[in-house]
Design a protein around this motif. Structure first.
Motif, PDB file in Angstrom:
ATOM      1  N   MET A   1       0.911  -1.091   0.090  1.00  0.00           N
ATOM      2  CA  MET A   1       0.086   0.023  -0.152  1.00  0.00           C
ATOM      3  C   MET A   1       0.870   1.304  -0.064  1.00  0.00           C
ATOM      4  O   MET A   1       1.563   1.196   0.798  1.00  0.00           O
ATOM      5  N   ALA A   2       0.670   2.101  -1.205  1.00  0.00           N
ATOM      6  CA  ALA A   2       1.588   3.396  -1.011  1.00  0.00           C
ATOM      7  C   ALA A   2       0.668   4.447  -0.834  1.00  0.00           C
ATOM      8  O   ALA A   2      -0.419   4.647  -1.530  1.00  0.00           O
ATOM      9  N   CYS A   3       0.842   5.102   0.087  1.00  0.00           N
ATOM     10  CA  CYS A   3       0.194   6.365   0.422  1.00  0.00           C
ATOM     11  C   CYS A   3       0.767   7.499   1.053  1.00  0.00           C
ATOM     12  O   CYS A   3       1.821   7.176   2.141  1.00  0.00           O
ATOM     13  N   ARG A   4       1.007   8.679   0.447  1.00  0.00           N
ATOM     14  CA  ARG A   4       1.916   9.826   1.053  1.00  0.00           C
ATOM     15  C   ARG A   4       0.910  11.025   1.480  1.00  0.00           C
ATOM     16  O   ARG A   4       1.211  12.019   1.381  1.00  0.00           O
ATOM     17  N   ARG A   5      -0.320  10.652   1.902  1.00  0.00           N
ATOM     18  CA  ARG A   5      -1.372  11.629   2.152  1.00  0.00           C
ATOM     19  C   ARG A   5      -0.780  12.613   3.274  1.00  0.00           C
ATOM     20  O   ARG A   5      -1.078  13.934   3.644  1.00  0.00           O
ATOM     21  N   CYS A   6      -0.042  11.983   4.277  1.00  0.00           N
ATOM     22  CA  CYS A   6       0.478  12.761   5.626  1.00  0.00           C
ATOM     23  C   CYS A   6       2.190  12.848   5.355  1.00  0.00           C
ATOM     24  O   CYS A   6       2.736  11.931   5.700  1.00  0.00           O
ATOM     25  N   PRO A   7       2.339  13.976   4.820  1.00  0.00           N
ATOM     26  CA  PRO A   7       3.729  14.017   4.787  1.00  0.00           C
ATOM     27  C   PRO A   7       4.730  14.011   6.203  1.00  0.00           C
ATOM     28  O   PRO A   7       5.586  13.469   6.090  1.00  0.00           O
ATOM     29  N   ARG A   8       4.081  14.469   7.280  1.00  0.00           N
ATOM     30  CA  ARG A   8       4.916  14.187   8.392  1.00  0.00           C
ATOM     31  C   ARG A   8       4.994  12.924   8.731  1.00  0.00           C
ATOM     32  O   ARG A   8       6.286  12.542   9.113  1.00  0.00           O
ATOM     33  N   LEU A   9       4.048  11.945   8.718  1.00  0.00           N
ATOM     34  CA  LEU A   9       4.084  10.688   8.962  1.00  0.00           C
ATOM     35  C   LEU A   9       4.860   9.858   7.928  1.00  0.00           C
ATOM     36  O   LEU A   9       5.810   8.992   8.362  1.00  0.00           O
ATOM     37  N   ALA A  10       4.872  10.307   6.694  1.00  0.00           N
ATOM     38  CA  ALA A  10       5.724   9.352   5.695  1.00  0.00           C
ATOM     39  C   ALA A  10       7.077   9.934   6.074  1.00  0.00           C
ATOM     40  O   ALA A  10       8.243   9.001   5.954  1.00  0.00           O
ATOM     41  N   ARG A  32       6.461   2.006   6.195  1.00  0.00           N
ATOM     42  CA  ARG A  32       5.590   2.543   5.479  1.00  0.00           C
ATOM     43  C   ARG A  32       4.042   2.351   6.053  1.00  0.00           C
ATOM     44  O   ARG A  32       4.115   1.621   7.277  1.00  0.00           O
ATOM     45  N   PRO A  33       3.051   2.428   5.534  1.00  0.00           N
ATOM     46  CA  PRO A  33       1.803   2.319   5.992  1.00  0.00           C
ATOM     47  C   PRO A  33       1.481   0.704   6.200  1.00  0.00           C
ATOM     48  O   PRO A  33       2.052  -0.274   5.456  1.00  0.00           O
ATOM     49  N   VAL A  34       0.746   0.363   7.441  1.00  0.00           N
ATOM     50  CA  VAL A  34       0.932  -1.015   7.792  1.00  0.00           C
ATOM     51  C   VAL A  34      -0.599  -1.413   7.560  1.00  0.00           C
ATOM     52  O   VAL A  34      -1.615  -0.881   7.915  1.00  0.00           O
ATOM     53  N   ALA A 104      -6.875   3.467  13.175  1.00  0.00           N
ATOM     54  CA  ALA A 104      -7.469   4.554  12.656  1.00  0.00           C
ATOM     55  C   ALA A 104      -6.393   5.271  11.647  1.00  0.00           C
ATOM     56  O   ALA A 104      -6.709   5.853  10.858  1.00  0.00           O
ATOM     57  N   VAL A 105      -5.071   4.973  12.036  1.00  0.00           N
ATOM     58  CA  VAL A 105      -4.163   5.637  11.089  1.00  0.00           C
ATOM     59  C   VAL A 105      -3.028   4.552  10.742  1.00  0.00           C
ATOM     60  O   VAL A 105      -2.585   3.739  11.626  1.00  0.00           O
ATOM     61  N   ARG A 106      -2.797   4.715   9.668  1.00  0.00           N
ATOM     62  CA  ARG A 106      -1.720   3.443   9.303  1.00  0.00           C
ATOM     63  C   ARG A 106      -0.249   3.458   9.257  1.00  0.00           C
ATOM     64  O   ARG A 106       0.269   2.671   9.095  1.00  0.00           O
ATOM     65  N   CYS A 107      -0.062   4.892   9.388  1.00  0.00           N
ATOM     66  CA  CYS A 107       1.325   5.092   9.311  1.00  0.00           C
ATOM     67  C   CYS A 107       1.971   5.528  11.005  1.00  0.00           C
ATOM     68  O   CYS A 107       1.010   6.257  11.652  1.00  0.00           O
ATOM     69  N   ALA A 108       3.125   4.926  11.381  1.00  0.00           N
ATOM     70  CA  ALA A 108       3.421   5.271  12.889  1.00  0.00           C
ATOM     71  C   ALA A 108       3.399   6.958  13.058  1.00  0.00           C
ATOM     72  O   ALA A 108       4.370   7.628  12.063  1.00  0.00           O
ATOM     73  N   ARG A 120      -8.213  12.052   9.958  1.00  0.00           N
ATOM     74  CA  ARG A 120      -9.151  12.573   8.886  1.00  0.00           C
ATOM     75  C   ARG A 120      -8.515  12.063   7.562  1.00  0.00           C
ATOM     76  O   ARG A 120      -9.291  11.142   6.861  1.00  0.00           O
ATOM     77  N   ASN A 121      -7.448  11.924   7.230  1.00  0.00           N
ATOM     78  CA  ASN A 121      -6.732  11.723   6.039  1.00  0.00           C
ATOM     79  C   ASN A 121      -6.704   9.906   5.973  1.00  0.00           C
ATOM     80  O   ASN A 121      -7.289   9.680   4.950  1.00  0.00           O
ATOM     81  N   CYS A 122      -6.815   9.433   7.019  1.00  0.00           N
ATOM     82  CA  CYS A 122      -6.824   7.988   7.011  1.00  0.00           C
ATOM     83  C   CYS A 122      -8.081   7.289   7.067  1.00  0.00           C
ATOM     84  O   CYS A 122      -8.281   6.303   6.749  1.00  0.00           O
ATOM     85  N   ARG A 123      -9.015   8.278   7.430  1.00  0.00           N
ATOM     86  CA  ARG A 123     -10.271   7.620   7.741  1.00  0.00           C
ATOM     87  C   ARG A 123     -10.953   7.105   6.348  1.00  0.00           C
ATOM     88  O   ARG A 123     -11.695   6.176   6.641  1.00  0.00           O
TER      89      ARG A 123
HETATM   90  S1  SF4 Z   1      -1.545   7.679   7.873  1.00  0.00           S
HETATM   91 FE1  SF4 Z   1      -3.013   6.826   6.299  1.00  0.00          FE
HETATM   92  S2  SF4 Z   1      -3.644   8.759   5.011  1.00  0.00           S
HETATM   93 FE2  SF4 Z   1      -1.786   9.202   5.972  1.00  0.00          FE
HETATM   94  S3  SF4 Z   1      -0.162   8.600   4.644  1.00  0.00           S
HETATM   95 FE3  SF4 Z   1      -0.413   6.747   6.043  1.00  0.00          FE
HETATM   96  S4  SF4 Z   1      -1.749   5.575   5.133  1.00  0.00           S
HETATM   97 FE4  SF4 Z   1      -1.755   7.483   4.076  1.00  0.00          FE
END
Ligand code: SF4
Length: 219
Positions: A1-10, A32-34, A104-108, A120-123
């Motif tokens: 799963m590739a997602c970069r919606r949250c720059p701080r978490l990425a 990366r996202p779990v 709720a949130v897939r990135c640490a 909200r982004n991950c919802r």
């Molecule tokens: S927390 Fe969710 S929405 Fe944000 S970058 Fe990770 S997978 Fe994407």
């Protein structure tokens, strides 16, 4: 799963994966996202907060390789939802039985604290998953953030029909709509809660025993 919606978490997950904790220097971090863990036809959905920086963000599997998981999986094993009490790595043979774990949130997040925008982004990922998990009969929300996140999804779908305003409390349970799953609240098995006695093993086991009773012994 590739997602970069949250720059701080990425950035954070990548940084943790590069720097590593001393004890895990020889390992390759997931970083990366779990993804969610467990069968797609599960009747129990366990909704956590987010991957631990050196737990699931390292191993790539929910609640695997950290103290929260060391508290969670023995309880899932005792209540018949996991094939073994240990959860050490993605290839340790553990399977979930009629249960699935999402978050709720897939990135640490740093300090285990996602921002409201990140939640909200991950919802939308969780919302999509909930639509696909058609057999879910019980949801255990681990902590208030997961609980509020689920309520937000139900509200947005116009499904929150209960007269009572649901409030988070350990062991509280709600039927938000007649045809919907039973929602059970639990304190999160974070080290902060378990080491202070806010969440004890019997308290936690009671939540999953209740889920087990509700689902019945047989599929
Ligand atoms: S927390 Fe969710 S929405 Fe944000 S970058 Fe990770 S997978 Fe994407």
């Amino acid at each position: 799963m590739a997602c970069r919606r949250c720059p701080r978490l990425a950035a954070y997950t990548r940084e943790v994966a590069a720097v590593k904790r001393r004890a895990y220097l020889a390992e390759t971090y997931w970083g990366r996202p779990v993804p969610s863990f467990g069968p797609g036809d599960a009747r129990l959905l366990i909704l956590g907060l987010a991957p631990g920086a050196h737990g699931a963000n390292r191993t790539g599997r929910a609640f695997t390789g950290d103290r929260s998981g060391a508290f969670l999986y023995p309880v899932l094993y005792k209540t018949g939802f996991a094939s073994q009490p240990e959860s050490l790595s993605r290839d340790d043979g553990l399977t979930l039985i009629d249960a699935r774990i999402a978050s709720a949130v897939r990135c640490a997040p740093p300090d285990n604290k996602p921002t409201p925008d990140e939640i909200r982004n991950c919802r939308s990922w969780l919302e999509r998953e909930l639509r696909l998990l058609t057999r879910v009969k019980v949801i255990v929300a681990l902590g208030k953030i997961a609980f509020d996140d689920y309520l937000a999804i139900e509200r947005a779908r116009g499904k929150l029909t209960t007269e009572v305003t649901p409030k988070f409390a350990h062991g509280a349970e709600y039927r938000l709509r007649e045809d919907g799953p039973l929602l059970i609240c639990s304190y999160h098995p974070s080290q902060q809660n378990t080491s202070t006695g806010r969440l004890t093993e019997p308290m936690f086991r009671a939540v999953f025993t209740r889920a087990r009773e509700y689902l019945g012994r047989d599929r």
